[in-house]
Design an enzyme around this catalytic site. Structure first.
Site, PDB file in Angstrom:
ATOM      1  N   GLY A 113      39.205  38.202  46.046  1.00 23.62           N
ATOM      2  CA  GLY A 113      40.192  37.853  45.024  1.00 23.62           C
ATOM      3  C   GLY A 113      40.201  36.381  44.711  1.00 23.62           C
ATOM      4  O   GLY A 113      41.198  35.837  44.228  1.00 23.62           O
ATOM      5  N   GLY A 114      39.073  35.698  44.977  1.00 28.19           N
ATOM      6  CA  GLY A 114      38.968  34.287  44.615  1.00 28.19           C
ATOM      7  C   GLY A 114      39.923  33.390  45.378  1.00 28.19           C
ATOM      8  O   GLY A 114      40.238  32.297  44.919  1.00 28.19           O
ATOM      9  N   SER A 192      33.454  39.081  48.530  1.00 26.01           N
ATOM     10  CA  SER A 192      33.822  37.998  47.623  1.00 26.01           C
ATOM     11  C   SER A 192      34.501  36.883  48.417  1.00 26.01           C
ATOM     12  O   SER A 192      33.892  36.337  49.338  1.00 26.01           O
ATOM     13  CB  SER A 192      34.693  38.535  46.483  1.00 26.01           C
ATOM     14  OG  SER A 192      34.788  37.605  45.422  1.00 26.01           O
TER      15      SER A 192
END
Length: 515
Positions: A113-114, A192
């Site tokens: 989710g960055g 991620s």
């Protein structure tokens, strides 16, 4: 008769299990397939004076705590709405319901989710726990300004979220046995931002003794994004997953000024701000995991290249078309890639070498400008740096490399697109987890078969350090000289087999361009 049936059903229903932790007792739920324990507090609430401090071990409680509902997500913005809160350091545990005579491996999942959004309870691990006979732990960790603020003189600057992950791993070492898990067999895995965190933790001195294996999905330490290749926006500077502490401090000082804090009084001022004010600067702290800090003394990419990382077995890879969803998302937000701005994007990203890249990726070779730029991004920013990271790790430890390549993978972000998204960023997640608690609708039988094989690979790796799956090809070790990357795709697309990542993503061209 009815009363007898009801009584028999009540006797057959599994009783909610009570587990004794080092901090107190909890009561979870049992559906006959898995046992779940949700909303377990693993650290004290990071609020008040504990805002922007490293996590403090959870305080003991009396009685039996309810562990049947997920804890609050960490503060974030979802579709323009603030959700979650600061009191968010909870985790969930999913374990097979059937008893086992042996201690089971523990897999600790770090969501993506960055570094701005996501939470552990999004990822229902029932299929993984049941099929793979593993215990899966999904912790929350602080996000955005709350997890990655850095200021001069502030201990823990830029790594509070990483410290949360370490605290969760310490909790697992202390409490795994209570769930039937083996505290000496812990696999950390993430995707991620969670993959970036997993890779970074391999380079942290604080991780020693806490993990035994790692799985890095779409997040190796060596990722790098020239201008516009993360999102096709010209004024986004080049990005790496881990900026310097000085760069992170500059971001923190700028955010404090934006919120009206006086010079020299930033921390005091920010600690007095309500969450609703701090959320206004949250976006500034995406991908802001600082190095040059006690937890990350070296830039993780440098640590990987120089061999200064934890020598544990690793699975590492990504999706074949990582960049497509970012380009499609930008287009949805009103920032499309066009034939007119394609050369400008090239110039901003590659400067004097833009002409060479234009010749290698001409618009005439693609169905649309968006797909052309997404391919540049997938190759230059994602696939080839991942290959480089795999080579660096394989020189010193056991690595199994993969590429998720289902061309018909589900559109996980529900993005409209002028071109096929293919195996885009995060499209592998429904194969491993039931996102938001539900199996993904629309997957074909052969895709569910691939999901079973992937879970087989991931969980057997947690058991033995060697990924194997029933009815699936053997997964050879990755070596810098021999390569050996496994392509994960359904049977109708050729099935699981070797992937020519270096050739398909033109890594030779990019290596030559870098000199």
């Amino acid at each position: 008769m009815t009363a007898c049936v009801t009584q028999a059903a009540a006797q057959e229903a599994p009783k909610p299990p009570i587990v004794q932790l080092d901090s107190g007792r909890i009561q979870g739920s049992d559906d006959g397939t898995v046992r779940t324990y949700s909303g377990i507090r693993y650290a004290q609430p990071p609020v008040g004076e504990l805002r922007w401090k490293n996590p403090v071990r959870v305080a003991p409680w009396r009685g039996v705590a309810d562990a049947t509902k997920p804890g609050r997500p960490c503060t974030q913005v979802d579709k323009g709405e603030q959700i979650g809160g600061e009191d968010c350091l909870f985790l969930d545990v999913t374990a097979p319901a059937r008893s086992s005579r042996k201690r089971l491996p523990v897999m600790v999942w770090l969501y993506g989710g960055g570094f701005l959004d996501g939470y552990g309870s999004m990822y229902n691990a029932r299929r993984m726990a049941d099929q793979g006979e593993v215990i899966v732990v999904t912790p929350n960790y602080r996000l955005g300004a709350f997890g990655y603020l850095a200021l001069p003189g502030l201990p823990g600057s830029g790594t509070f979220g990483l410290a949360d992950q370490l605290e969760a791993l310490k909790w697992v070492r202390r409490n795994a046995a209570a769930f039937g898990g083996d505290p000496g067999n812990v696999t950390l895995f993430g995707q991620s931002a969670g993959g970036i965190s997993t890779c970074a933790l391999l380079t942290s001195p604080a991780t020693r003794g806490l993990i035994d294996k790692a799985v890095i999905q779409s997040g190796t330490c060596t990722l790098s994004f020239p201008t516009g290749t993360y999102l096709p926006i010209p004024d986004i500077p080049p990005l790496t997953p881990s900026p310097s502490l000085k760069a992170s401090q500059d971001i923190g000082l700028a955010a404090a000024r934006q919120l009206g804090c006086a010079a020299g009084k930033e921390l005091e001022c920010l600690r007095a701000k309500p969450v609703s004010e701090l959320v206004k600067v949250n976006e500034s702290f995406g991908n802001a995991l600082a190095h040059g800090t006690p937890l990350l003394p070296l830039e993780p990419a440098q640590a990987l290249r120089t061999g200064k990382f934890l020598r544990v077995p690793v699975i590492s890879g990504g999706t074949k078309s990582e960049g497509t969803s970012f380009v499609a998302g930008a287009a949805q937000a009103g920032i499309p890639v066009t034939a007119e701005n394609y050369p400008t994007l090239m110039k901003n990203a590659f400067g004097e070498q833009a002409g060479k890249v234009l010749r290698e990726y001409p618009l005439t070779g693609f169905s649309s400008p968006g797909l052309a730029w997404a391919t540049v991004s997938s190759d230059r920013a994602w696939a080839c740096p991942t290959l480089e990271g795999d080579e660096a790790m394989a020189a010193r430890t056991t690595v199994y490399a993969y590429e998720f390549a289902d061309a018909k993978a589900p559109n996980v972000f529900e993005l409209p697109s002028e071109f096929p998204l293919g195996a885009h960023h995060a499209s592998d997640l429904p194969y491993l987890f039931d996102l938001d608690g539900r199996p993904w609708e629309g997957l074909m039988p052969e895709q569910w078969r691939l999901a079973e094989q992937m879970i087989g690979y991931w969980t057997s790796f947690a058991h033995t350090g060697k990924p194997q799956a029933a009815g699936a090809p053997a997964w050879p070790e990755f070596t810098p000289s021999g390569q050996s990357v496994l392509s994960l795709k359904p049977a109708s697309q050729g099935g699981i087999g070797p992937a020519d990542v270096r050739g398909q993503h033109r890594c030779g061209f990019w290596k030559e361009l870098a000199g």
